[in-house]
Design a protein around this motif. Structure first.
Motif, short mmCIF file in Angstrom:
data_model
loop_
_atom_site.label_atom_id
_atom_site.label_comp_id
_atom_site.label_asym_id
_atom_site.label_seq_id
_atom_site.Cartn_x
_atom_site.Cartn_y
_atom_site.Cartn_z
N VAL A 133 -5.67 2.43 -4.12
CA VAL A 133 -4.75 3.44 -3.58
C VAL A 133 -5.53 4.72 -3.29
O VAL A 133 -6.38 5.13 -4.07
N GLN A 153 0.83 -1.20 0.00
CA GLN A 153 0.00 0.00 0.00
C GLN A 153 0.87 1.25 0.00
O GLN A 153 0.63 2.20 -0.75
N LYS A 154 1.90 1.23 0.85
CA LYS A 154 2.79 2.40 0.93
C LYS A 154 3.52 2.63 -0.39
O LYS A 154 3.63 3.76 -0.86
N GLY A 212 2.19 15.65 -1.04
CA GLY A 212 2.64 14.58 -1.91
C GLY A 212 4.08 14.19 -1.63
O GLY A 212 4.35 13.13 -1.07
N GLY A 261 4.99 13.63 1.98
CA GLY A 261 4.43 12.35 2.41
C GLY A 261 5.31 11.19 1.97
O GLY A 261 5.54 10.25 2.74
N VAL A 262 5.82 11.26 0.74
CA VAL A 262 6.71 10.21 0.25
C VAL A 262 7.96 10.14 1.12
O VAL A 262 8.41 9.07 1.51
N THR A 280 1.16 3.98 -3.03
CA THR A 280 0.80 5.38 -2.75
C THR A 280 1.97 6.31 -3.09
O THR A 280 1.79 7.34 -3.73
N ARG A 324 8.19 10.93 4.23
CA ARG A 324 7.85 10.33 5.52
C ARG A 324 7.62 8.83 5.41
O ARG A 324 7.79 8.10 6.39
N LEU A 325 7.21 8.36 4.23
CA LEU A 325 6.97 6.91 4.06
C LEU A 325 8.27 6.14 3.85
O LEU A 325 8.33 4.94 4.14
N THR A 330 -1.21 4.34 5.97
CA THR A 330 -0.37 5.03 4.99
C THR A 330 -0.65 6.54 5.02
O THR A 330 0.28 7.35 5.05
N MET A 371 1.94 9.53 6.11
CA MET A 371 2.30 10.63 5.21
C MET A 371 1.96 12.00 5.79
O MET A 371 2.35 13.02 5.23
N SER A 419 -2.56 11.64 -1.82
CA SER A 419 -2.87 13.00 -1.34
C SER A 419 -3.81 13.73 -2.30
O SER A 419 -4.67 14.48 -1.87
#
Lengths: 219, 159
Positions: free
Chosen positions: B62, A126-127, A191, A194-195, A130, A197-198, B97, B101, B65
């Motif tokens: 999915v 999932q990560k 966006g 967030g990437v 995303t 942080r993942l 997720t 994020m 954002s």
């Protein structure tokens, strides 16, 4: 027409190949018993081991090797099993050319499939899907076109390395974007931050000639 | 009709159900489909009104954002038109997720499932309505509802 350029090989392996390797280190009967038990625990029926089950099967067999193989040969035996996996099964890198929304949709589905093939958890898949969706969308929104490469990594731990490159005008105020201060017109401004942080490793190179975002996600 | 190049994308259905608009989202969505959904939904609200809007996300592979921003925008626009919006059916992987994020769906109401979302909007199955009515009646007559063999839920216990 299809943005997917390289298709990975489904990394199935045969029970026969496993037995051949194991018999170098133990009696055929022990090898058979060990493979049968591992197959049962992982839920494999038949002679083919589906790619998604390979990592779990190898974990089970490694436990058996520790019981039945002399200590000085254990590492070698485990490595020999993994090399079947590498030669026959390791999914190759995938490359997606991103021109439009269709490219974004197929890249994120591809990331998810690749993670599942590599035996990643559903959360890891999932990560990855995303994160790929975010960088692919940035390419469509801010650059005319670009490319996303996904490479499986084994060392130091199993991960997926993702590299997104484009020849767009670059990211102004990169620090604000990464700290989440920036708010885009189209999204939440979360966006790229967030990437970051993942992911476990994260790096951006940006300038007037283009942008490269590279990151790794543990599986 | 939405197109990119020559390709057409399927429109996301908006279902009218007992005065509520219900949107089942599934699979791998393209931005254009989401943009069409926003205009379709707001147009349906303008035309026929609505007691609420429920977006069921349980079938999505999915949620990123951009999609979150689209849902937040739709929810805000619907609120300006007097309609309450609920998102429901986010699975644990997607929830974790988004949390990782740092995406906050600020100002967007959520519910665990479609059933809860409809319940929050005041829709309940007829059976539940009847049971609530019976319980209220029993209380008013000062009877113990559990001892009443005619009550629907108590029948198995009575035999």
């Amino acid at each position: 027409m299809a943005p997917r350029r390289a298709v990975h090989v489904m990394g199935a392996m045969t029970t026969q190949a496993l037995l051949q390797v194991l018999q170098r280190y133990m009696s055929p009967i022990t090898a058979r018993g060990m493979v049968a038990r591992a197959n049962r625990l992982v839920g494999i029926t038949g002679d083919m081991v589906p790619a998604k089950d390979v990592p779990r099967l190898l974990e089970q067999l490694a436990q058996g090797i520790k019981l039945f193989v002399p200590e000085r040969q254990q590492q070698e035996a485990i490595a020999a099993l993994q090399s079947i996996n590498r030669d026959a099964a390791a999914p190759r890198a995938q490359v997606y050319d991103i021109h439009d929304e269709r490219g974004v949709a197929s890249a994120r589905a591809g990331a998810r499939d690749l993670c599942e093939t590599l035996g990643g958890s559903s959360l890891a898949s999932q990560k990855a899907a995303t994160a790929v969706s975010e960088v692919a969308r940035n390419i469509v929104l801010y650059a005319p076109s670009g490319r996303i490469e996904m490479t499986p990594v084994q060392v130091p731990r199993r991960a997926l390395r993702i590299k997104a490159t484009d020849s767009g005008p670059g990211i102004p105020h990169l620090n604000d974007v990464l700290s989440g201060k920036y708010h885009s017109k189209t999204g939440l401004g979360r966006g790229l931050s967030g990437v970051k942080r993942l992911s476990d490793r994260f790096n951006v190179l940006t300038g007037p000639a283009g942008t490269t975002v590279e990151f790794e996600l543990c599986l | 009709m939405s197109t990119i190049g020559e390709e057409r994308f399927a429109r996301i259905p908006v279902i009218r159900l007992w005065g509520v608009l219900l949107v089942p989202l599934q699979g791998n969505l393209v931005d254009q489909q989401v943009a069409d959904l926003v205009t379709d939904t707001l147009e349906m609200i303008r035309r026929d009104g609505s007691q609420g809007l429920v977006l069921d996300l349980s079938g999505l592979i999915v949620v990123d954002s951009h999609l979150c921003a689209a849902f937040a925008d739709l929810s805000t626009a619907a609120r300006y038109m007097g309609v309450r919006t609920l998102l429901c059916g986010l699975n644990p992987d997607i929830a974790m997720t988004l949390q990782a994020m740092g995406i906050e769906l600020r100002g967007v109401e959520t519910a665990v499932s479609l059933e809860h979302a409809l319940g929050t909007l005041g829709l309940r199955p007829a059976k539940a309505q009847k049971r609530i009515g019976q319980a209220l009646m029993a209380a008013m007559l000062d009877r113990n509802p559990a001892a009443d063999p005619n009550r629907g839920a108590g029948k198995e216990d009575a035999t």
